[in-house]
Write a protein that holds these residues in place. Structure first.
Motif, short mmCIF file in Angstrom:
data_model
loop_
_atom_site.label_atom_id
_atom_site.label_comp_id
_atom_site.label_asym_id
_atom_site.label_seq_id
_atom_site.Cartn_x
_atom_site.Cartn_y
_atom_site.Cartn_z
N ALA A 389 67.06 -19.80 51.60
CA ALA A 389 66.53 -19.47 50.91
C ALA A 389 66.94 -17.69 50.53
N ALA A 394 65.42 -16.86 44.19
CA ALA A 394 64.89 -17.63 42.62
C ALA A 394 64.04 -19.28 43.10
N ASP A 395 64.53 -19.64 44.19
CA ASP A 395 63.92 -20.62 44.15
C ASP A 395 62.82 -20.52 44.66
N GLU A 396 61.39 -20.48 44.64
CA GLU A 396 60.17 -20.36 44.85
C GLU A 396 59.81 -21.24 46.03
N THR A 397 60.22 -23.36 45.49
CA THR A 397 59.33 -23.83 46.64
C THR A 397 60.48 -23.81 47.65
N ARG A 399 61.69 -21.64 48.92
CA ARG A 399 60.84 -19.98 49.73
C ARG A 399 59.39 -20.40 50.35
N ARG A 400 58.95 -21.07 50.05
CA ARG A 400 57.38 -21.14 50.17
C ARG A 400 57.61 -22.08 51.92
N ARG A 438 59.85 -10.31 54.63
CA ARG A 438 59.19 -11.11 53.43
C ARG A 438 57.72 -11.84 53.56
N THR A 442 54.01 -11.22 51.87
CA THR A 442 53.56 -12.44 50.72
C THR A 442 52.06 -12.36 51.50
#
Length: 522
Positions: A389, A394-397, A399-400, A438, A442
């Motif tokens: 991560a 930039a990889d939001e999927t 990250r989530r 992070r 969020t």
């Protein structure tokens, strides 16, 4: 006996990237199938551990020859003659897996005469001729109505092989109803009796249980495969029928379990995603456990497991999978399959976490179970996700998924201990601090984060041995001034009193921030 003796005359052993008879070593070693006229040889997964290119069939010693009636010392030549016969041409054209080829070889070694050999051919040919006979018995005698009644009973008996007679008849009647035939009491009572219907379908009874011919191994599965093969335009109707019977709570659970077992094997054999999807979506409430059990067995199956595991991953890779599928995957990954194959299960569990709300109880429970049973695997997986991560911001999927998994892990005592113990590694510690920061940044995670930090306060304030380590890591997490407003909800009680634990964290965090600021000031 050496497997080469089973090679038909004129066949060659081939594999892409390997010389004949040569395989890569190690646990991931592959097996070869012979290239026979009409058979495209291919590489497949191993049956078990292997130390050389080819091996004797299990149970056959280096010295001893099998003592089978009708098989002499000319066994190698006899085997070549057998598998090269025209009767086996259809089997080779079907391009069987290595497991099926070895099973065929073993059955041939045990065959005592032509009749048994023919039975083996029938079995490995999916009993095609036998199934066709079963489905055509009433064509001349009773017309289309009788033919249909017999066929649906044959199919219901295959779906519920070994189930109660009542369940078989119920399944048959349900299919007739779906086909537009009325099955009101008057229709049932003027129809043939249960015994007559079962006899017409050549289904025998053992007490209250109904069976297709048990001497014909694999016949029920062959009937279902034949049904799907020969009537490709009716797959949706057949799928809803079969899953509907399994979901019907008036059908005994043990009978419903027979259906789900038959269905996952059919789905894997045919690579039919719709069957697996239907089981995941339509088995609800008390019957949900049947989907969990069936797909747990399927995921760990040596022959078909890879297909089922891939399907579960595809579900989780979808942008918006159904809640039913997400919850099903979580439960499977946290169960016996997850304990047996933790790296595979954690991959799918991590993806599933990305589709649940932060702090989801089901995700927390799943990570807790795996942390109890496979702590090292869980620690390594989460640490790798945190690393990935950070390298792909930039990889939001990703990250989530990573933040959801991390929060779920630290939401149990077992998971918290794994994380806190991992802070002794400087690089891992920095990744853990960044993950908490992070999460605090969020919006839809803040409430779940504050809830978990409150649990940390309750747990560590009364534990002197762990309190110092907890305060130390929390001070680093809250060092940036932009994150300190989150401390307000933690520090002040409802009576407006200050909690000493969080006051100590705040003071230490402020001091560290000032020290780092001075260190970076020219």
């Amino acid at each position: 006996m050496h497997p080469r003796s089973l090679r038909p005359r004129g066949a060659t052993w081939r594999a892409a990237g390997h010389r004949p008879g040569q395989l890569r070593g190690g646990a991931a070693q592959e097996q070869l199938l012979p290239r026979h006229p009409g058979h495209a040889g291919r590489l497949v997964r191993p049956l078990g551990r292997a130390n050389a290119a080819f091996h004797r069939p299990a149970g056959v010693s280096r010295r001893a020859r099998p003592r089978h009636s009708g098989i002499s010392g000319e066994l190698p030549r006899r085997s070549c003659d057998l598998v090269g016969k025209s009767e086996f041409a259809g089997i080779w054209r079907a391009n069987p897996s290595a497991r099926a080829a070895w099973r065929l070889a073993d059955r041939l070694l045990r065959a005592s005469g032509p009749e048994q050999i023919q039975a083996i051919v029938d079995e490995f040919g999916n009993w095609h001729s036998e199934v066709e006979k079963l489905l055509s018995r009433s064509r001349e005698a009773g017309g289309d109505a009788q033919l249909l009644s017999t066929r649906v009973t044959v199919w219901a008996g295959a779906l519920l092989h070994g189930g109660q007679r009542r369940s078989v008849i119920k399944a048959a009647d349900d299919l007739l109803t779906r086909l537009g035939l009325e099955r009101h009491p008057v229709n049932v009572l003027v129809d043939a009796t249960t015994s007559s219907r079962l006899d017409a379908a050549e289904i025998t009874r053992d007490g209250d249980r109904a069976f297709h011919d048990t001497q014909k191994e694999g016949l029920p599965a062959a009937i279902l495969r034949h049904l799907w093969d020969e009537f490709p335009t009716q797959h949706e109707l057949l799928r809803k029928w079969a899953i509907g019977i399994a979901a019907d709570r008036t059908v005994p659970e043990e009978d419903a379990r027979l259906i789900t077992t038959a269905l996952w094997k059919l789905a894997a054999h045919r690579h039919d995603r719709a069957i697996l999807d239907g089981m995941a979506s339509d088995l609800k409430g008390p019957r949900r456990i049947l989907a969990v059990e069936a797909l747990t067995k399927a995921a760990g199956d040596a022959e078909f497991g890879r297909y089922v595991r891939d399907r579960m991953r595809q579900w989780m890779d979808a942008k918006n999978p159904s809640d039913d599928k997400v919850d099903l995957v979580i439960e499977i990954c946290a169960g016996t399959w997850g304990i047996q194959q933790p790296p595979l299960a954690l991959t799918r569990l991590g993806k599933a976490a990305g589709h649940k709300t932060f702090g989801s109880a089901t995700v927390v429970s799943a990570f807790q179970q795996l942390a109890l049973q496979r702590p090292d695997d869980v620690r390594k997986a989460v640490d790798q996700w945190l690393t990935d991560a950070e390298s792909r911001p930039a990889d939001e999927t990703l990250r989530r998924q990573t933040l959801g998994s991390f929060l779920a892990l630290v939401s149990s005592d077992e998971g918290s201990d794994l994380i806190v113990n991992n802070t002794h590694d400087p690089e891992a510690r920095l990744r853990i601090i960044h993950a908490w920061q992070r999460l605090l940044s969020t919006d839809d995670a803040v409430d779940a984060v504050v809830t978990q930090l409150s649990r940390w306060h309750e747990r560590f304030q009364a534990d002197p041995d762990c309190q110092e380590a907890a305060v130390d890591i929390l001070a680093d997490i809250f060092a940036p001034p932009s994150l300190r407003p989150g401390l307000d909800r933690l520090m002040v009680t409802e009576e407006a009193a200050i909690r000493p634990f969080w006051r100590e964290v705040l003071v230490l965090a402020a001091n560290r921030y000032q020290a780092s600021k001075k260190a970076t000031t020219p």
